[in-house]
Design a protein around this motif. Structure first.
Motif, PDB file in Angstrom:
ATOM      1  N   GLU A   1     -73.260  16.133 -56.050  1.00  0.00           N
ATOM      2  CA  GLU A   1     -73.399  17.399 -55.335  1.00  0.00           C
ATOM      3  C   GLU A   1     -72.730  17.295 -53.966  1.00  0.00           C
ATOM      4  OE1 GLU A   1     -74.736  20.047 -56.734  1.00  0.00           O
ATOM      5  OE2 GLU A   1     -75.279  18.924 -58.542  1.00  0.00           O
ATOM      6  N   GLU A   2     -72.060  18.362 -53.545  1.00  0.00           N
ATOM      7  CA  GLU A   2     -71.264  18.324 -52.319  1.00  0.00           C
ATOM      8  C   GLU A   2     -72.104  18.139 -51.056  1.00  0.00           C
ATOM      9  OE1 GLU A   2     -68.468  21.476 -51.969  1.00  0.00           O
ATOM     10  OE2 GLU A   2     -67.447  20.998 -53.841  1.00  0.00           O
ATOM     11  N   ASP A   3     -73.328  18.603 -51.065  1.00  0.00           N
ATOM     12  CA  ASP A   3     -74.140  18.530 -49.849  1.00  0.00           C
ATOM     13  C   ASP A   3     -75.056  17.303 -49.811  1.00  0.00           C
ATOM     14  OD1 ASP A   3     -75.784  19.276 -51.890  1.00  0.00           O
ATOM     15  OD2 ASP A   3     -76.810  20.882 -50.806  1.00  0.00           O
ATOM     16  N   SER A   4     -74.782  16.327 -50.674  1.00  0.00           N
ATOM     17  CA  SER A   4     -75.654  15.139 -50.731  1.00  0.00           C
ATOM     18  C   SER A   4     -75.104  14.007 -49.870  1.00  0.00           C
ATOM     19  CB  SER A   4     -75.784  14.661 -52.183  1.00  0.00           C
ATOM     20  OG  SER A   4     -74.524  14.236 -52.669  1.00  0.00           O
ATOM     21  N   LEU A   5     -75.968  13.023 -49.597  1.00  0.00           N
ATOM     22  CA  LEU A   5     -75.515  11.777 -48.988  1.00  0.00           C
ATOM     23  C   LEU A   5     -75.622  10.716 -50.075  1.00  0.00           C
ATOM     24  CD1 LEU A   5     -74.520   9.994 -46.714  1.00  0.00           C
ATOM     25  CD2 LEU A   5     -76.898   9.697 -45.984  1.00  0.00           C
ATOM     26  N   THR A   6     -74.476  10.171 -50.446  1.00  0.00           N
ATOM     27  CA  THR A   6     -74.383   9.302 -51.612  1.00  0.00           C
ATOM     28  C   THR A   6     -74.138   7.857 -51.224  1.00  0.00           C
ATOM     29  OG1 THR A   6     -73.470  11.147 -52.885  1.00  0.00           O
ATOM     30  CG2 THR A   6     -73.141   8.942 -53.787  1.00  0.00           C
ATOM     31  N   MET A   7     -74.889   6.958 -51.862  1.00  0.00           N
ATOM     32  CA  MET A   7     -74.622   5.530 -51.742  1.00  0.00           C
ATOM     33  C   MET A   7     -74.083   5.029 -53.081  1.00  0.00           C
ATOM     34  SD  MET A   7     -76.987   2.317 -50.507  1.00  0.00           S
ATOM     35  CE  MET A   7     -78.176   2.296 -51.858  1.00  0.00           C
TER      36      MET A   7
ATOM     37  N   VAL B   1     -67.034   6.900 -43.939  1.00  0.00           N
ATOM     38  CA  VAL B   1     -67.504   5.960 -44.963  1.00  0.00           C
ATOM     39  C   VAL B   1     -68.077   4.720 -44.298  1.00  0.00           C
ATOM     40  CG1 VAL B   1     -66.893   4.537 -46.957  1.00  0.00           C
ATOM     41  CG2 VAL B   1     -65.831   6.792 -46.666  1.00  0.00           C
ATOM     42  N   GLU B   2     -69.338   4.459 -44.569  1.00  0.00           N
ATOM     43  CA  GLU B   2     -70.036   3.309 -43.986  1.00  0.00           C
ATOM     44  C   GLU B   2     -70.193   2.218 -45.042  1.00  0.00           C
ATOM     45  OE1 GLU B   2     -74.466   2.139 -42.309  1.00  0.00           O
ATOM     46  OE2 GLU B   2     -73.885   4.260 -42.422  1.00  0.00           O
ATOM     47  N   LEU B   3     -69.843   0.997 -44.662  1.00  0.00           N
ATOM     48  CA  LEU B   3     -69.988  -0.140 -45.570  1.00  0.00           C
ATOM     49  C   LEU B   3     -71.301  -0.876 -45.287  1.00  0.00           C
ATOM     50  CD1 LEU B   3     -66.368  -1.637 -45.493  1.00  0.00           C
ATOM     51  CD2 LEU B   3     -67.376  -0.126 -47.204  1.00  0.00           C
TER      52      LEU B   3
ATOM     53  N   LYS C   1     -69.729  14.967 -45.794  1.00  0.00           N
ATOM     54  CA  LYS C   1     -69.597  14.563 -44.396  1.00  0.00           C
ATOM     55  C   LYS C   1     -69.601  13.052 -44.248  1.00  0.00           C
ATOM     56  CE  LYS C   1     -71.747  18.771 -42.609  1.00  0.00           C
ATOM     57  NZ  LYS C   1     -72.903  19.336 -41.873  1.00  0.00           N
ATOM     58  N   ARG C   2     -70.432  12.382 -45.065  1.00  0.00           N
ATOM     59  CA  ARG C   2     -70.546  10.935 -45.003  1.00  0.00           C
ATOM     60  C   ARG C   2     -70.747  10.387 -46.410  1.00  0.00           C
ATOM     61  NH1 ARG C   2     -75.718   9.666 -42.667  1.00  0.00           N
ATOM     62  NH2 ARG C   2     -75.081   7.483 -42.779  1.00  0.00           N
ATOM     63  N   ALA C   3     -70.443   9.099 -46.577  1.00  0.00           N
ATOM     64  CA  ALA C   3     -70.732   8.398 -47.822  1.00  0.00           C
ATOM     65  C   ALA C   3     -70.970   6.933 -47.491  1.00  0.00           C
ATOM     66  CB  ALA C   3     -69.589   8.547 -48.819  1.00  0.00           C
TER      67      ALA C   3
ATOM     68  N   LEU D   1     -63.372   3.128 -53.301  1.00  0.00           N
ATOM     69  CA  LEU D   1     -62.550   4.308 -53.586  1.00  0.00           C
ATOM     70  C   LEU D   1     -63.389   5.521 -53.973  1.00  0.00           C
ATOM     71  CD1 LEU D   1     -59.477   2.788 -55.466  1.00  0.00           C
ATOM     72  CD2 LEU D   1     -59.588   3.643 -53.115  1.00  0.00           C
ATOM     73  N   LEU D   2     -64.526   5.293 -54.608  1.00  0.00           N
ATOM     74  CA  LEU D   2     -65.386   6.434 -54.946  1.00  0.00           C
ATOM     75  C   LEU D   2     -65.921   7.099 -53.683  1.00  0.00           C
ATOM     76  CD1 LEU D   2     -66.948   8.290 -56.798  1.00  0.00           C
ATOM     77  CD2 LEU D   2     -68.683   6.496 -57.079  1.00  0.00           C
ATOM     78  N   SER D   3     -66.390   6.305 -52.740  1.00  0.00           N
ATOM     79  CA  SER D   3     -66.905   6.868 -51.484  1.00  0.00           C
ATOM     80  C   SER D   3     -65.804   7.600 -50.718  1.00  0.00           C
ATOM     81  CB  SER D   3     -67.501   5.756 -50.612  1.00  0.00           C
ATOM     82  OG  SER D   3     -68.592   5.140 -51.265  1.00  0.00           O
ATOM     83  N   ILE D   4     -64.612   7.034 -50.723  1.00  0.00           N
ATOM     84  CA  ILE D   4     -63.473   7.677 -50.063  1.00  0.00           C
ATOM     85  C   ILE D   4     -63.148   9.003 -50.747  1.00  0.00           C
ATOM     86  CG2 ILE D   4     -61.001   7.460 -49.526  1.00  0.00           C
ATOM     87  CD1 ILE D   4     -61.527   4.372 -49.368  1.00  0.00           C
ATOM     88  N   TYR D   5     -63.180   9.004 -52.057  1.00  0.00           N
ATOM     89  CA  TYR D   5     -62.944  10.236 -52.837  1.00  0.00           C
ATOM     90  C   TYR D   5     -63.963  11.313 -52.473  1.00  0.00           C
ATOM     91  CZ  TYR D   5     -62.617  13.301 -56.950  1.00  0.00           C
ATOM     92  OH  TYR D   5     -62.481  14.384 -57.785  1.00  0.00           O
ATOM     93  N   LEU D   6     -65.212  10.905 -52.306  1.00  0.00           N
ATOM     94  CA  LEU D   6     -66.267  11.872 -52.002  1.00  0.00           C
ATOM     95  C   LEU D   6     -66.038  12.576 -50.667  1.00  0.00           C
ATOM     96  CD1 LEU D   6     -69.483   9.988 -53.195  1.00  0.00           C
ATOM     97  CD2 LEU D   6     -68.318  11.884 -54.326  1.00  0.00           C
TER      98      LEU D   6
END
Length: 220
Positions: A15-21, A69-71, A41-43, A29-34
């Motif tokens: 979902e576009e408005d989620s914060l995903t880990m 993108v936070e590692l 806004k963040r991943a 690359l998935l987080s960058i894609y998001l």
């Protein structure tokens, strides 16, 4: 940006408005894609090994998403924080995935959405998540090279699955399509080969395989 079919499909279910880990993020690359394509806004990209995170750092710099993108370095859900509502996980065995969530049940039950693409034991993954208060809201198949992967999206909610739905996936049964046929033709063939090489005293295993072969034949 370049991203493989499997990761793109996982990302498209977020979902576009989620914060995903992304657990076991590898190259991130998935987080960058998001953040680039899904406009999150963040991943958060998390991995247990430092090596993949070094590769992830390079990709984050390359795509200029250092602020988004936070590692995080850690095992499974150990890097979870309360602001995360969605977890993506792929590229590992189904039972390994189940172990990650079982070890952190308090966190698991806080999540709104889990998107999983296990390499195997997909039936076990469906059974586990639906047994702890999640329901399947979407499923899809995606082909990467010669391999077809299953992707499942779970959200909070109660549901009961039949044996057939656990085996095939309730939504995959509805969608079917050419990848479904190709995937389960292979599954049928693998079971037939296994039937031939199993010793005679493996009666229960052979009986289970026969039942699965029959189910597959009825659907394809």
């Amino acid at each position: 940006m370049r991203i493989n079919n499997r990761l793109k499909m996982v990302g498209d279910l977020v979902e576009e408005d989620s914060l995903t880990m992304d657990v076991g993020c590898d190259h991130a690359l998935l987080s960058i894609y998001l953040v680039l394509k899904k406009k999150q806004k963040r991943a958060i990209a998390s991995d247990i090994k430092e090596g993949p995170l070094e590769s992830a750092k390079e990709n984050i710099k390359r795509y200029q998403v250092e602020e988004q993108v936070e590692l995080r370095l850690g095992d499974g859900l150990s890097t979870y924080t309360e602001d995360i509502d969605t977890v993506t996980i792929s590229g590992m065995g189904g039972r390994t995935m189940i172990g990650i969530f079982k070890r952190n049940m308090k966190i698991t039950k806080k999540l709104k959405t889990i998107i999983a693409s296990p390499n195997n034991y997909q039936q076990d993954v469906r059974e586990f998540f639906t047994s702890i208060g999640f329901r399947i809201v979407d499923e899809t198949l995606v082909k990467e090279g010669k391999v077809i992967y299953q992707i499942m999206k779970f959200t909070k909610g109660r549901s009961k699955l039949s044996k057939r739905e656990k085996f095939f996936g309730p939504i995959l049964l509805q969608k079917k399509g050419y990848l479904f046929i190709e995937y389960y033709k292979r599954e049928k063939m693998q079971r037939e080969i296994l039937m031939k090489i199993l010793p005679k005293n493996y009666r229960l295993k052979k009986w289970m395989l026969k039942k699965e072969i029959k189910m597959i034949e009825e659907e394809i």
